[in-house]
Design an enzyme around this catalytic site. Structure first.
Site, PDB file in Angstrom:
ATOM      1  N   TYR A 124       0.827  -1.215   0.000  1.00  0.00           N
ATOM      2  CA  TYR A 124       0.000   0.000   0.000  1.00  0.00           C
ATOM      3  C   TYR A 124       0.862   1.266   0.000  1.00  0.00           C
ATOM      4  CZ  TYR A 124      -4.252  -2.719   1.038  1.00  0.00           C
ATOM      5  OH  TYR A 124      -5.312  -3.590   0.986  1.00  0.00           O
ATOM      6  N   LYS A 173       4.506 -14.659   3.586  1.00  0.00           N
ATOM      7  CA  LYS A 173       4.594 -15.553   2.417  1.00  0.00           C
ATOM      8  C   LYS A 173       6.076 -15.675   2.062  1.00  0.00           C
ATOM      9  CE  LYS A 173       2.534 -17.928  -0.906  1.00  0.00           C
ATOM     10  NZ  LYS A 173       1.912 -19.228  -0.640  1.00  0.00           N
ATOM     11  N   ASP A 206      -1.715 -18.297   2.829  1.00  0.00           N
ATOM     12  CA  ASP A 206      -2.752 -19.155   2.232  1.00  0.00           C
ATOM     13  C   ASP A 206      -3.241 -20.197   3.234  1.00  0.00           C
ATOM     14  OD1 ASP A 206      -0.100 -19.884   1.960  1.00  0.00           O
ATOM     15  OD2 ASP A 206      -0.318 -20.879   0.018  1.00  0.00           O
ATOM     16  N   ASP A 230      -5.125  -6.583   5.713  1.00  0.00           N
ATOM     17  CA  ASP A 230      -6.397  -6.043   5.238  1.00  0.00           C
ATOM     18  C   ASP A 230      -7.347  -7.185   4.880  1.00  0.00           C
ATOM     19  OD1 ASP A 230      -8.254  -4.205   4.480  1.00  0.00           O
ATOM     20  OD2 ASP A 230      -7.198  -3.474   2.709  1.00  0.00           O
TER      21      ASP A 230
END
Ligand code: NAD
Length: 371
Positions: A124, A173, A206, A230
């Site tokens: 962001y 990740k 995930d 988010d």
């Protein structure tokens, strides 16, 4: 003591739910002096800019803001006012508790999670561009720094300690994002070692999504980067009863801003149908931050009672399918009035109600007190 608070009504359903929160604030008797400033579409109409300087100046002066959601044009148009507010005011820690209320509107009445999200960098950061003139390729830069990662992970462990939470889960990740992901992972591991009293574990994003949907009660505090946080906080809001009941807070070193997880829900704007609870519980978090614990507890109890009685609830909590006892939906303003009516009447001698996983005696009574 009078508390001076910046009030940003926002767009879409913002003014309706903010008005609802003001009504409940009034019922607490806490002396709050609102400094109303416009940001978003109303500010564009009034002054040609979505984030006038007066908004930033007001929040810097009062140090505390209650905010409604603000619309961000999708795919083009001005930069998100929400992202700009967070970066300008260095509101780096987004804290989003997902607490199932009275088992209503949820398949997971045990849900009692807190998502802590880094709110100033990551994907962001606003660093993005088209690669070619034809707009056939584009790049967005994922900015992750050690300083911001350390700061947010420390915030999460400190919060867990204050709230008597048992575990912090770091989400990333790092298997695929071998620089940004690994940097956050290292910051998490090194900070976790400094908090031996709090259990810690890690999940790839995930897997985390799947685990949360399977068994949310296994998790407690979750800390992660901006975009992942988010998404996870909306997922957790869904576990706890939906966006209509999910409050949020943003903390910086000097300022704090309280706002629901949800957006401006344009399809409900002006219809008096939106659930006011997320904004009212953002007010509850704000009252705790201001040291008004008794008033905050009253707000929480009143919300809990109104939702468990299920007489005066908005459409999202009245839906068949989700509840065993469908009811006809009430308006946003009717539900807010009912919560406000209860605030002075609630029984303050009984234990504070909690999602079923914690029971009434588990956990702390503080829920995000920061003072
Ligand atoms: P949204 O949160 O506005 O709506 C998602 C879904 O939840 C919709 O079905 C909506 O009707 C429902 N919903 C949301 N709030 C509700 C409430 N209080 N009661 C009942 N139902 C509710 O998300 P969106 O549609 O993706 O975004 C709309 C706009 O809001 C966009 O411009 C987006 O950028 C903005 N947004 C702002 C914020 C913020 O100001 N912090 C956060 C998220 C989205």
């Amino acid at each position: 003591m009078v508390h001076h608070v910046t009030l940003i009504p926002g767009d879409g359903i913002g003014p309706e739910v903010v008005h609802a929160a003001q009504l409940v604030a009034e019922a607490t008797g806490v002396p709050l002096e609102w400094e109303v400033v416009e940001a978003g579409e109303a500010a564009i109409r009034a002054s040609g800019t979505p984030l006038p300087l007066a908004v930033l100046e007001s929040v810097r002066k009062t140090g505390v803001a209650l905010k409604g959601p603000i619309t961000t044009p999708i795919g083009s148009g001005f930069r998100s006012v929400n992202v700009a507010l967070r970066t300008e005011l260095d509101l780096y820690a987004s804290v989003r508790p997902a607490r199932a209320i009275a088992g209503e509107g949820t398949r997971y009445p045990e849900t009692d999670l807190i998502v802590v999200r880094e709110a100033t960098e990551g994907l962001y950061s606003g660093v993005e561009h088209w690669v070619d003139k034809e707009h056939s390729a584009a790049e967005t830069v994922n900015v992750i720094t050690r300083k911001a990662s350390d700061r947010i992970v420390k915030f999460a462990f400190e919060l867990a300690r204050r709230e008597h939470r048992k575990k912090v889960t770091g989400v990333h990740k790092a298997n695929i994002m071998k620089t940004t992901g690994a940097l956050f992972q290292t910051a998490f591991r090194e900070m976790a070692a400094q908090y031996p009293d709090i259990a810690s574990d890690e999940r790839l994003i995930d897997n985390m999504c799947m685990q949360l949907v399977k068994k949310p009660s296994e998790y407690d505090v979750i800390v992660t980067t901006n975009l992942m946080g988010d998404i996870l906080s909306d997922l957790c809001a869904g576990l706890a009863g939906g966006l209509g009941v999910a409050p949020g807070a943003l903390f910086g070193e000097k300022t704090a801003l309280f706002e629901p997880v949800h957006g401006s829900a344009p399809k409900y704007a002006g219809k008096d149908q939106a659930d006011p609870v997320a904004e009212i519980l953002s007010l509850e978090l704000m009252l705790r931050h201001l040291g008004e614990k008794e008033a905050a507890d009253r707000v929480w109890r009143a919300v809990w009672e109104v939702i468990s009685e299920k007489r005066v609830v908005t459409y999202d909590l009245a839906l068949p399918g989700y509840t065993q006892r469908p009811v006809s939906p009430s308006s946003c303003s009717a539900m807010a009035k009912e919560i406000a009516r209860k605030v002075p009447l609630v029984d303050v001698t009984s234990p504070l109600p909690r999602p079923s996983a914690r029971g009434t005696s588990g956990g702390s009574d503080s829920l995000l007190e920061t003072g």
